[in-house]
Motif scaffolding. Structure first.
Motif, PDB file in Angstrom:
ATOM      1  N   VAL A 246       1.212  -9.191  -4.799  1.00  0.00           N
ATOM      2  CA  VAL A 246       0.589  -8.026  -4.159  1.00  0.00           C
ATOM      3  C   VAL A 246      -0.176  -7.182  -5.173  1.00  0.00           C
ATOM      4  O   VAL A 246      -1.207  -6.586  -4.850  1.00  0.00           O
ATOM      5  CB  VAL A 246       1.647  -7.190  -3.411  1.00  0.00           C
ATOM      6  CG1 VAL A 246       1.098  -5.840  -2.981  1.00  0.00           C
ATOM      7  CG2 VAL A 246       2.141  -7.958  -2.185  1.00  0.00           C
ATOM      8  N   GLY A 247       0.279  -7.138  -6.411  1.00  0.00           N
ATOM      9  CA  GLY A 247      -0.422  -6.369  -7.439  1.00  0.00           C
ATOM     10  C   GLY A 247      -1.860  -6.809  -7.637  1.00  0.00           C
ATOM     11  O   GLY A 247      -2.709  -6.014  -8.080  1.00  0.00           O
ATOM     12  N   LYS A 248      -2.163  -8.063  -7.309  1.00  0.00           N
ATOM     13  CA  LYS A 248      -3.540  -8.556  -7.450  1.00  0.00           C
ATOM     14  C   LYS A 248      -4.488  -7.842  -6.492  1.00  0.00           C
ATOM     15  O   LYS A 248      -5.699  -7.765  -6.738  1.00  0.00           O
ATOM     16  CB  LYS A 248      -3.584 -10.068  -7.215  1.00  0.00           C
ATOM     17  CG  LYS A 248      -2.833 -10.860  -8.286  1.00  0.00           C
ATOM     18  CD  LYS A 248      -2.807 -12.351  -7.985  1.00  0.00           C
ATOM     19  CE  LYS A 248      -2.014 -13.104  -9.046  1.00  0.00           C
ATOM     20  NZ  LYS A 248      -1.903 -14.551  -8.750  1.00  0.00           N
ATOM     21  N   ILE A 249      -3.946  -7.341  -5.373  1.00  0.00           N
ATOM     22  CA  ILE A 249      -4.775  -6.575  -4.439  1.00  0.00           C
ATOM     23  C   ILE A 249      -5.293  -5.325  -5.135  1.00  0.00           C
ATOM     24  O   ILE A 249      -6.469  -4.958  -4.999  1.00  0.00           O
ATOM     25  CB  ILE A 249      -3.964  -6.178  -3.187  1.00  0.00           C
ATOM     26  CG1 ILE A 249      -3.460  -7.423  -2.457  1.00  0.00           C
ATOM     27  CG2 ILE A 249      -4.791  -5.290  -2.252  1.00  0.00           C
ATOM     28  CD1 ILE A 249      -2.416  -7.118  -1.387  1.00  0.00           C
ATOM     29  N   VAL A 250      -4.428  -4.661  -5.898  1.00  0.00           N
ATOM     30  CA  VAL A 250      -4.832  -3.432  -6.578  1.00  0.00           C
ATOM     31  C   VAL A 250      -5.907  -3.731  -7.615  1.00  0.00           C
ATOM     32  O   VAL A 250      -6.853  -2.953  -7.783  1.00  0.00           O
ATOM     33  CB  VAL A 250      -3.607  -2.748  -7.215  1.00  0.00           C
ATOM     34  CG1 VAL A 250      -4.012  -1.498  -7.976  1.00  0.00           C
ATOM     35  CG2 VAL A 250      -2.585  -2.402  -6.139  1.00  0.00           C
TER      36      VAL A 250
ATOM     37  N   PRO B 267       0.792  -1.235   0.000  1.00  0.00           N
ATOM     38  CA  PRO B 267       0.000   0.000   0.000  1.00  0.00           C
ATOM     39  C   PRO B 267       0.821   1.280   0.000  1.00  0.00           C
ATOM     40  O   PRO B 267       0.242   2.365   0.005  1.00  0.00           O
ATOM     41  CB  PRO B 267      -0.783  -0.121   1.298  1.00  0.00           C
ATOM     42  CG  PRO B 267       0.132  -0.855   2.228  1.00  0.00           C
ATOM     43  CD  PRO B 267       0.881  -1.840   1.362  1.00  0.00           C
ATOM     44  N   ARG B 268       2.154   1.216  -0.022  1.00  0.00           N
ATOM     45  CA  ARG B 268       2.928   2.460  -0.098  1.00  0.00           C
ATOM     46  C   ARG B 268       2.810   3.093  -1.474  1.00  0.00           C
ATOM     47  O   ARG B 268       2.693   4.310  -1.600  1.00  0.00           O
ATOM     48  CB  ARG B 268       4.404   2.206   0.233  1.00  0.00           C
ATOM     49  CG  ARG B 268       4.688   2.024   1.717  1.00  0.00           C
ATOM     50  CD  ARG B 268       6.179   2.163   2.004  1.00  0.00           C
ATOM     51  NE  ARG B 268       6.635   3.545   1.795  1.00  0.00           N
ATOM     52  CZ  ARG B 268       7.921   3.898   1.720  1.00  0.00           C
ATOM     53  NH1 ARG B 268       8.871   2.979   1.814  1.00  0.00           N
ATOM     54  NH2 ARG B 268       8.265   5.155   1.534  1.00  0.00           N
ATOM     55  N   SER B 269       2.869   2.280  -2.516  1.00  0.00           N
ATOM     56  CA  SER B 269       2.804   2.791  -3.875  1.00  0.00           C
ATOM     57  C   SER B 269       1.345   2.944  -4.301  1.00  0.00           C
ATOM     58  O   SER B 269       0.579   1.982  -4.265  1.00  0.00           O
ATOM     59  CB  SER B 269       3.531   1.829  -4.823  1.00  0.00           C
ATOM     60  OG  SER B 269       3.522   2.316  -6.139  1.00  0.00           O
TER      61      SER B 269
ATOM     62  N   GLU C 267      -1.285   4.945   6.374  1.00  0.00           N
ATOM     63  CA  GLU C 267      -2.347   5.606   7.135  1.00  0.00           C
ATOM     64  C   GLU C 267      -3.698   4.901   6.992  1.00  0.00           C
ATOM     65  O   GLU C 267      -4.485   4.847   7.943  1.00  0.00           O
ATOM     66  CB  GLU C 267      -2.476   7.062   6.660  1.00  0.00           C
ATOM     67  CG  GLU C 267      -3.393   7.912   7.503  1.00  0.00           C
ATOM     68  CD  GLU C 267      -3.387   9.360   7.050  1.00  0.00           C
ATOM     69  OE1 GLU C 267      -4.479   9.932   6.926  1.00  0.00           O
ATOM     70  OE2 GLU C 267      -2.290   9.902   6.816  1.00  0.00           O
ATOM     71  N   ASP C 268      -3.954   4.325   5.811  1.00  0.00           N
ATOM     72  CA  ASP C 268      -5.285   3.771   5.557  1.00  0.00           C
ATOM     73  C   ASP C 268      -5.291   2.281   5.221  1.00  0.00           C
ATOM     74  O   ASP C 268      -6.339   1.724   4.877  1.00  0.00           O
ATOM     75  CB  ASP C 268      -5.975   4.533   4.421  1.00  0.00           C
ATOM     76  CG  ASP C 268      -5.168   4.499   3.122  1.00  0.00           C
ATOM     77  OD1 ASP C 268      -4.024   3.989   3.139  1.00  0.00           O
ATOM     78  OD2 ASP C 268      -5.671   4.978   2.091  1.00  0.00           O
ATOM     79  N   ALA C 269      -4.132   1.600   5.308  1.00  0.00           N
ATOM     80  CA  ALA C 269      -4.106   0.187   4.916  1.00  0.00           C
ATOM     81  C   ALA C 269      -2.944  -0.531   5.591  1.00  0.00           C
ATOM     82  O   ALA C 269      -1.939   0.083   5.970  1.00  0.00           O
ATOM     83  CB  ALA C 269      -3.977   0.054   3.397  1.00  0.00           C
ATOM     84  N   ILE C 270      -3.101  -1.855   5.730  1.00  0.00           N
ATOM     85  CA  ILE C 270      -2.031  -2.718   6.237  1.00  0.00           C
ATOM     86  C   ILE C 270      -1.923  -3.922   5.310  1.00  0.00           C
ATOM     87  O   ILE C 270      -2.931  -4.565   4.987  1.00  0.00           O
ATOM     88  CB  ILE C 270      -2.305  -3.200   7.675  1.00  0.00           C
ATOM     89  CG1 ILE C 270      -2.344  -2.001   8.632  1.00  0.00           C
ATOM     90  CG2 ILE C 270      -1.241  -4.203   8.128  1.00  0.00           C
ATOM     91  CD1 ILE C 270      -2.737  -2.363  10.053  1.00  0.00           C
ATOM     92  N   LEU C 271      -0.715  -4.223   4.877  1.00  0.00           N
ATOM     93  CA  LEU C 271      -0.435  -5.416   4.082  1.00  0.00           C
ATOM     94  C   LEU C 271       0.272  -6.437   4.952  1.00  0.00           C
ATOM     95  O   LEU C 271       1.243  -6.111   5.631  1.00  0.00           O
ATOM     96  CB  LEU C 271       0.465  -5.057   2.892  1.00  0.00           C
ATOM     97  CG  LEU C 271       1.093  -6.241   2.148  1.00  0.00           C
ATOM     98  CD1 LEU C 271       0.038  -7.001   1.356  1.00  0.00           C
ATOM     99  CD2 LEU C 271       2.227  -5.770   1.231  1.00  0.00           C
TER     100      LEU C 271
END
Length: 369
Positions: free
Chosen positions: A353-357, A21-23, A339-343
């Motif tokens: 991780v790209g599949k989350i997006v 979630p940083r990018s 601030e708004d997410a945790i991985l």
């Protein structure tokens, strides 16, 4: 080659989804300081190229979400040379447009194509190799690719199969091979004449323009028309109208693979060994490996936090800069807090991780993208 002939073109249009979630769309990987230093990835990319090219000669191809931030970070690059794609069309149209523009604006120019988000450990050696690449590329029709000696049988990179060695660093290219399966990657590693494709290419604007006309013949006229309108009041309209018609394809598929089919002694394709500590930081696992080499303790945890404690916990990457972090009995995890997410994932699964997006886009959770 003198410095005024070299034009670095930086491709900065990616969204860096594997670093969620940083990018995010508006603060993607290339404008983040992922190495933990003050400079961002794209700032470091420009800095290491300054011994070879003047800042006024840099071009950046990016998207509407990142353009303002890139202009802010690269204040020395002329704003008009930070070019916004009307829509993403992959690397062939992006670098192709730069080639047509530079062939028009600076005949005789040598173009270096650079991803915005790579790490180079030995920047002096990088400049030496790149200087040689520009000298080879200045000879009519030559194309140079930087090839990285494989450290392991990686399936996430494209490969370059090399042929005749012209000296200790320079080899002819037989062909380009896209990302292999594990069996093929094992075979490539064992063969010894395959290199990772670094995505760094050097050629003259004229060579690339001619190669595009030959191998990318349906799209090349659109790029030529857009470039012809540069500096006129019609440029924005032409760009918005014609660029989306360009084929969505990488420069590897569009130009380099068909060029390699001419044969290693006719293609004028050359591979320079990129022995300068290259890393494309393609995932959280790659970032962990990059930082882990600096770790002094046996537990090999990489933690960005206000303080930390580890008990029977090894090989973890944790990013939570405003928190105290305690890891107990966990191994090879990736934990990233914003601030708004945790991985929470494992290093082994971090390529996914790209599949989350994709999921967030499908669910219209745009604030998290």
């Amino acid at each position: 080659m003198n410095k005024s002939q070299f034009y670095p073109v930086i491709l900065a249009g990616g969204s860096g989804t594997r670093f969620w979630p940083r990018s995010r769309r508006r603060m993607a990987k290339q404008v983040l300081a992922l190495e933990g230093k003050q400079q961002t990835m794209i700032q470091k990319t420009v800095e290491r190229l300054l011994p070879l090219g003047a800042e006024k000669d840099f071009w950046v191809i990016t998207n509407e979400f990142l353009a303002d931030e890139i202009r802010r970070q690269l204040s020395g690059v002329p704003p008009q040379q930070i070019v916004i794609e009307p829509e993403p069309r992959n690397t062939a149209p992006a670098i192709g447009l730069a080639a047509f523009l530079l062939e028009k604006l600076a005949p005789g120019s040598i173009i270096g194509m650079f991803p915005a988000d790579h790490v180079i450990a030995d920047e002096n050696r990088f400049c030496q190799v790149l200087q040689r690449a520009t000298e080879i590329a200045a000879q009519d029709g030559n194309i140079v690719v930087m090839g990285v000696q494989p450290a392991h049988a990686e399936t996430g990179y494209g490969y370059i199969e090399t042929g005749e060695a012209l000296d200790a660093e320079l080899l002819r290219v037989k062909r380009f091979t896209e990302k292999p399966n594990q069996q093929k990657a094992d075979e490539f590693l064992a063969a010894g004449n395959y290199y990772w494709n670094s995505g760094i290419f050097v050629w003259s604007a004229r060579t690339l323009v001619n190669a595009l006309r030959e191998h990318f013949s349906e799209t090349a006229p659109y790029l030529e028309q857009i470039a012809a309108a540069w500096g006129t009041k019609d440029f924005g309209k032409k760009y918005a109208e014609l660029y989306p018609k360009c084929e969505n394809i990488s420069i590897d598929y569009a130009v380099l693979e068909p060029r390699s089919a001419k044969g290693e002694h006719s293609s004028k394709l050359f591979c320079l060994r990129a022995e300068f500590g290259w890393n494309d930081l393609g995932s959280w696992a790659a970032l962990y490996e990059h930082h882990a080499t600096d770790q002094k303790d046996d537990q090999k945890n990489v933690v960005h936090s206000k303080g930390s404690y580890a008990l029977n916990a090894t090989g973890n990457y944790v990013y939570a800069p405003d928190k105290f972090i305690a890891t107990v009995g966990v191994h090879n995890l990736v934990v990233v807090e914003t601030e708004d997410a945790i991985l929470v994932t494992t290093r082994e699964q971090s390529q996914d991780v790209g599949k989350i997006v994709k999921y967030l886009n499908d669910k219209k959770l745009i604030d998290l993208v």
